[in-house]
Design an enzyme around this catalytic site. Structure first.
Site, PDB file in Angstrom:
ATOM      1  N   ASP A 161       0.826  -1.211   0.000  1.00  0.00           N
ATOM      2  CA  ASP A 161       0.000   0.000   0.000  1.00  0.00           C
ATOM      3  C   ASP A 161       0.868   1.273   0.000  1.00  0.00           C
ATOM      4  O   ASP A 161       1.881   1.327   0.715  1.00  0.00           O
ATOM      5  CB  ASP A 161      -0.873  -0.030   1.263  1.00  0.00           C
ATOM      6  CG  ASP A 161      -1.937   1.045   1.268  1.00  0.00           C
ATOM      7  OD1 ASP A 161      -2.741   1.091   0.325  1.00  0.00           O
ATOM      8  OD2 ASP A 161      -1.972   1.841   2.232  1.00  0.00           O
ATOM      9  N   GLU A 190      14.673 -15.012  -0.070  1.00  0.00           N
ATOM     10  CA  GLU A 190      15.095 -16.119   0.797  1.00  0.00           C
ATOM     11  C   GLU A 190      14.110 -17.277   0.746  1.00  0.00           C
ATOM     12  O   GLU A 190      14.418 -18.381   1.154  1.00  0.00           O
ATOM     13  CB  GLU A 190      15.155 -15.651   2.255  1.00  0.00           C
ATOM     14  CG  GLU A 190      16.383 -14.888   2.618  1.00  0.00           C
ATOM     15  CD  GLU A 190      16.283 -14.435   4.077  1.00  0.00           C
ATOM     16  OE1 GLU A 190      15.690 -15.162   4.912  1.00  0.00           O
ATOM     17  OE2 GLU A 190      16.786 -13.336   4.363  1.00  0.00           O
TER      18      GLU A 190
END
Ligand code: NOJ
Length: 542
Positions: free
Chosen positions: A210, A259
């Site tokens: 956002d 990751e």
């Protein structure tokens, strides 16, 4: 003119995904309290699988006073009790995946709710404290600090500053219940990284971020000379948007996502100039950034063509893919937008515009035609809940039911976004048209009955069936297709080819246009022999 572009192909799912946006409060109410919830979302997963989508973006579902529909987050690790529980959210993510659907979570890093523990601590602590440093607290101007620290305006209306009892002011680019956090404070970055990991560990496929263009504010908080804040802008005009300091924040997020396995991704809600968008899409930053250029474009073939060409090449130049958006929970639904003359601003028309200007049938024809354009283009397409039913804006909502803070903050000059957030009609009859068992938090217009999902199911020519067929054809013929080429088929006609055997043609003018040769695979409306009627898209194998 014929322009040719080759679109990068890659197997990452998000590059060609159709992502369905769920506004939780209005999608499906599983516990009969008039508010949508996770139980309701779960019950509709078979519907979404049948629709043919690849992923869901869930609007904020966290604990929140819901003063801005959940974009005022009180706890990023907990689900609001009206929507369910955190373990239900986790179960939903897993169950969606068993239907072949990934789930993107909405992350709100620009501001918290004023109910967040950090903000409560900031209010309880003195000026100059570390607690206040997690937000933007400043002394006011004037002899007694009685004036805001600068002239910044909030997006929703009024000053972007609110005073607290001890006399300091805090910054909120949106409603006063949404204090902006200070991204220069190290704890802020650490906390949001932990929140990201929290949802990634629970199976989220990634994030919709956002106000991605708002995280950094210019040092010294310079005045803007009274400039209005419409939620978008350049750093030279509005020193709180699109600043370079944003990018190191994004790179840190990207390292976290990388990751994890399974192509996690993030998409930016960044209202920046088209030329600046690629900066957010560099290989170590966002995977995607919403392209709002089509959403803000009026019905015009030349405009559509130039936006499409520019969006494809700018995304591609940085190794991303374009994203196509026609509607979301912040704008007037596109069947209504397209039913208004091009020179009318739909958001302003809502309040007291001339109702006689709206041609709903034309809007619906154009909305169906536009959806087929977005599904035929390279890249990914975002569908807002109810688009597939052809829902128009509920433009007639009585003023006393409005919940959007824009209505209040604009001092009743802008009606706001409730009209695109009305609960979904699932059945043609019943209390809340199958949304739930006990009413709905916003009233549904009578015409929603005819547009209910069950009324369109297996109905030839219905918008729901059009979407299903289009998404099936897209999967079969377009997802692996790398070629894209705009084709000149005369004025008011938007046409492009995908590879050797697929053409998409849209007639955006008034008369009939010529229908190219080829086998008609799908059309958004009836065809007349060899003519393509106005406001119609056709897909051809040719
Ligand atoms: C953008 C969201 O889409 C909108 O609904 C919200 O009001 C603002 N950001 C503030 O969070």
């Amino acid at each position: 003119a014929v322009r040719s572009q080759v679109v990068e192909s890659s197997r990452a799912w998000w590059r060609h995904a159709v992502v369905y946006q769920i506004y939780v409060r209005s999608f499906a109410d599983g516990n009969g309290d008039g508010t949508g919830d996770i139980a309701g979302m779960r019950s509709r997963l078979p519907y979404l699988e049948r629709l043919g989508i690849d992923a869901i973006w869930v609007n904020p579902w966290y604990r929140s006073p819901l003063l801005d529909g959940g974009y005022d987050v009180a706890d990023y690790r907990e689900i609001d009790e009206r929507f369910g529980t955190t373990s239900e959210a986790e179960a939903f993510i897993a169950e969606a995946r068993s239907h072949g659907i990934r789930v993107l979570v909405d992350l709100v890093p620009n501001h918290t709710s004023w109910d967040h523990l950090w903000f409560k601590a900031a209010l309880a602590a003195p000026a100059g404290s570390d607690e206040r440093a997690r937000y933007h607290f400043l002394d006011g101007r004037g002899d007694h600090g009685e004036l805001p620290p600068n002239d910044w305006q909030s997006v929703f209306g009024g000053p972007a500053w609110t005073r607290v009892p001890d006399g300091q002011w805090y910054l909120h680019l949106f409603d006063e219940s949404q204090p902006d956090v200070n991204w220069e404070h190290p704890e802020v970055a650490d906390e949001f990284e932990a929140v990201m990991r929290f949802w990634l560990d629970r199976g989220a496929a990634g994030f919709r971020i956002d106000v991605a263009h708002g995280l950094a504010k210019a040092p010294g908080y310079p005045d803007v000379g009274g400039a209005a804040n419409d939620g978008r802008g350049q750093p030279e005009e509005l020193p709180y948007y699109d600043r370079d300091e944003i990018h190191p924040i994004v790179r840190r997020w990207r390292r976290v996502l990388d990751e994890y396995d399974d192509d996690r991704m993030m998409v930016a809600e960044a209202w920046v100039a088209a030329a600046r968008r690629p900066l957010y899409l560099r290989p170590d930053e966002y995977h995607q950034a919403f392209d709002f250029d089509l959403l803000t474009a009026t019905w015009d073939a030349d405009d559509f063509a130039s936006i499409i060409a520019a969006s494809i090449s700018s995304a591609q130049a940085v190794g991303s893919d374009p994203t196509w958006v026609l509607s979301n929970h912040d704008v007037v639904r596109h069947p209504t937008r397209y039913g208004l003359p091009n020179d009318i601003e739909p958001g302003l028309w809502l309040l007291d515009g001339d109702r006689g200007l709206l041609d709903e049938e034309r809007g619906t024809r154009r909305a169906r035609a536009a959806a087929m354009v977005t599904f035929a283009l390279p890249g990914s397409a975002y569908v807002y809940q109810g688009d597939e039913l052809g829902l128009p804006e509920a433009w007639d909502l009585p003023l006393d039911v409005l919940q959007d803070p824009i209505w209040h903050d604009s001092e009743h000059t802008v009606k706001g976004r409730d009209g695109c957030r009305v609960p979904i009609p699932w059945e043609p009859t019943g209390e809340s048209l199958g949304f739930g068992t006990d009413g709905s938090w916003l009233p549904q217009p009578p015409e929603f009955a005819r547009l209910a999902a069950a009324a369109q199911e297996n109905e030839p020519g219905s918008t729901l069936e059009l979407y299903r067929t289009a998404l099936e054809l897209r999967r079969a013929r377009l997802v692996d297709e790398v070629g894209f080429e705009l084709v000149d088929r005369g004025p008011s006609v938007l046409a492009f080819r995908r590879g050797d055997s697929f053409t998409c043609v849209t007639h955006m003018g008034d008369d009939h246009a010529e229908l190219p040769d080829g086998e008609v695979l799908l059309s958004s409306g009836p065809l007349h022999d060899d003519r393509l009627p106005p406001d119609t898209t056709v897909w051809l194998a040719s």
